[in-house]
Design an enzyme around this catalytic site. Structure first.
Site, mmCIF file in Angstrom:
data_model
loop_
_atom_site.group_PDB
_atom_site.id
_atom_site.type_symbol
_atom_site.label_atom_id
_atom_site.label_comp_id
_atom_site.label_asym_id
_atom_site.label_seq_id
_atom_site.Cartn_x
_atom_site.Cartn_y
_atom_site.Cartn_z
ATOM 1 N N LYS A 188 58.987 35.933 -4.642
ATOM 2 C CA LYS A 188 59.539 36.351 -3.358
ATOM 3 C C LYS A 188 59.966 35.146 -2.531
ATOM 4 O O LYS A 188 60.694 35.286 -1.557
ATOM 5 C CB LYS A 188 58.550 37.235 -2.589
ATOM 6 C CG LYS A 188 57.300 36.559 -2.129
ATOM 7 C CD LYS A 188 56.492 37.535 -1.261
ATOM 8 C CE LYS A 188 55.175 36.914 -0.874
ATOM 9 N NZ LYS A 188 54.286 37.861 -0.233
ATOM 10 N N ARG A 189 59.535 33.974 -2.936
ATOM 11 C CA ARG A 189 59.942 32.772 -2.215
ATOM 12 C C ARG A 189 61.269 32.228 -2.713
ATOM 13 O O ARG A 189 62.030 31.646 -1.950
ATOM 14 C CB ARG A 189 58.857 31.702 -2.312
ATOM 15 C CG ARG A 189 57.594 32.152 -1.573
ATOM 16 C CD ARG A 189 56.649 31.027 -1.297
ATOM 17 N NE ARG A 189 57.288 29.808 -0.845
ATOM 18 C CZ ARG A 189 56.759 28.605 -0.983
ATOM 19 N NH1 ARG A 189 55.583 28.478 -1.575
ATOM 20 N NH2 ARG A 189 57.379 27.543 -0.534
#
Ligand code: GLU
Ligand code: ZN
Length: 478
Positions: A237-238
């Site tokens: 998700k980063r």
């Protein structure tokens, strides 16, 4: 298979809707719709730090955007605590759990050289009374094995040697996710657990709990392949764009997004990529879902979206564009917008956009007072020795020629010829003077829509600016 299959999508709120969650939701929904089953939404919100109301709303809204309507729910796991507490009592009464007050360090020290790291068993027969400061551990049958009946992977066998006596209730008395999850699945009569592969390692524990809690037959499982990025790494998700909300904001169509999600681990129709929803429902089969990780390919998603955009009716397309045709997406004043003008540009834009958000920059020239000049475009088109004379000739010719695309094109071509430039070269300064950029909708249709007066005004203004050595400010964007 029992008469009515019951499946659930059980997301934990995280503040955004992950594409992997969306894929899991879709596969549950397709399974339910194919089999005449019931699709249940259960929000697993027992983690105190993660049960913000707007996060739950975000899940519900993303699912409704994708058209994944739940037949039951949303249920909230946090409201089922009494059921979880009752299940703990059942486990205690049945001797399935025992209290343990060992610290993590103690256990790590005692099990350092063991074949089963983490398995201690120290408290198994101490007979500690459950209470604050003591966790409850599940008494795993050390010699046994658990078979996960998986519709995608076949039977997956887990030898218990490798499974520690896992904690089911924390030392503060709160049941762990694993327990709440199993209790809820049992209570809700879930027949098929369809979820991400990341949960497979904990599935034998869930099955042990399920079996200890009741004599209901086990559900079938289906663990969906992981989603990976172009480096074949699990989506992060980063580093990867994983929020469904973001795709929605960029103007992916829900139908296209859903179609693309269906390709992640399944081939709905052989090599075909664009598959209508009713066909997906008619053919969905967990047994055909692949084992191998699925590449979440934004390029392919864009291709699929473009296909859907092209197949919309013009009216449907124009309507779908609405959010990108008003501030803050659009750089013009709301009353500068004209639906009639847009209706003429829409068919041109529909042929060209991949994402609906692109429409704003394609049509803004028609609704702003002044073109939004892009610096690089200006320099490229106006930096030639012939730019000034082309603009001058165009201003003159456009004052008298018939006001329709073909005539404007002929006039521009003739101007080009007179200075030894091909049409593409000749139209570049005109395009930048009128639209601000070197790329955009077909130029002559655009001029026709904008109207003689405004076009000539923009040409004349550009001529003045060019003569004055003006350039657009830095940082203006295409
Ligand atoms: N709430 C769990 C999660 O979001 C999923 C539970 C399940 O599907 O069994 O990871
Ligand atoms: Zn202990």
């Amino acid at each position: 298979m029992p008469a009515v299959p019951r499946v659930r999508f059980a997301p934990s709120p995280t503040g955004f809707f992950h594409v992997g969650s969306a894929r899991t939701a879709l596969f549950n929904w397709l399974f339910a719709r194919h089999n005449g089953g019931v699709f249940i939404l259960r929000i697993e919100d027992t983690d105190e730090a993660r049960n913000r109301e707007e996060w739950v709303e975000g899940i519900v809204s993303a699912m409704s955007w994708l058209g994944l309507d739940a037949d039951e729910g949303p249920f909230r796991q946090s409201q089922r605590r009494p059921r979880h507490a009752a299940a703990v009592d059942t486990l205690v009464a049945g001797g399935h759990v025992y209290a343990c007050d060992c610290s993590r360090e103690e256990i790590a020290r005692r099990t350092a050289g063991n074949a089963t790291p983490g398995y201690d068993g120290h408290c198994r027969d101490r007979g500690l009374v459950p209470g604050p400061g003591r966790v409850l551990r599940f008494r795993v049958d050390r010699a046994g094995r658990t078979v996960v009946p998986d519709l995608i992977r076949g039977d997956v066998v887990f030898a218990h040697e490798a499974i520690e006596d896992f904690v089911v209730v924390k030392s503060d008395g709160q049941p762990l996710f694993l327990l709440a999850n199993a209790v809820d699945d049992l209570d809700m009569g879930i027949t098929h657990v369809i979820r991400g592969e990341d949960l497979l390692p904990s599935t034998p524990k869930g099955i042990m709990l399920w079996q200890a809690l009741g004599d209901a037959g086990l559900p079938q499982f289906a663990h969906l392949p992981m989603l990976v990025n172009e480096r074949r790494k699990k989506l992060s998700k980063r580093h990867d764009p994983v929020a469904v909300e973001q795709y929605r904001a960029e103007g992916y169509l829900p139908e296209a997004f859903r179609n693309y999600l269906a390709l992640l681990g399944w081939s709905p129709a052989g090599d075909r990529e664009i598959v209508p929803l009713d066909e997906m429902i008619a053919t969905f089969d967990l047994a055909q879902v692949h084992h191998a990780p699925a590449f979440f390919d934004v390029k392919k998603l864009a291709y699929v979206n473009g296909e859907y955009v092209r197949h919309m009716s013009v009216e449907g397309f124009a309507e779908a564009c609405a959010p990108w045709l008003r501030p803050p997406s659009a750089p013009w004043e709301p009353d500068a917008f004209s639906a009639k003008v847009f209706a003429r540009l829409a068919p041109l834009a529909q042929e060209r956009v991949v994402r609906l958000e692109e429409v704003t920059a394609l049509v803004d020239f028609a609704f702003v007072d002044e073109p939004l000049f892009d610096l690089a475009s200006w320099d490229k088109a106006m930096g030639t020795p012939i730019a000034g004379s082309i603009l001058g000739s165009a201003s003159g010719a456009f004052a008298t020629c018939a006001w329709e695309a073909a005539a404007l094109k002929d006039a521009t071509a003739a101007i080009g010829e007179s200075v030894g430039a091909k049409l593409a070269k000749a139209q570049a300064p005109v395009r930048v003077a009128v639209t601000g950029r070197t790329v955009g909708l077909p130029l002559f249709e655009s001029l026709e829509v904008l109207g003689r007066e405004r076009v000539i005004e923009r040409l004349d203004r550009a001529i003045e600016r060019l003569a004055a050595g003006w350039r657009p400010p830095e940082g203006t964007t295409a």
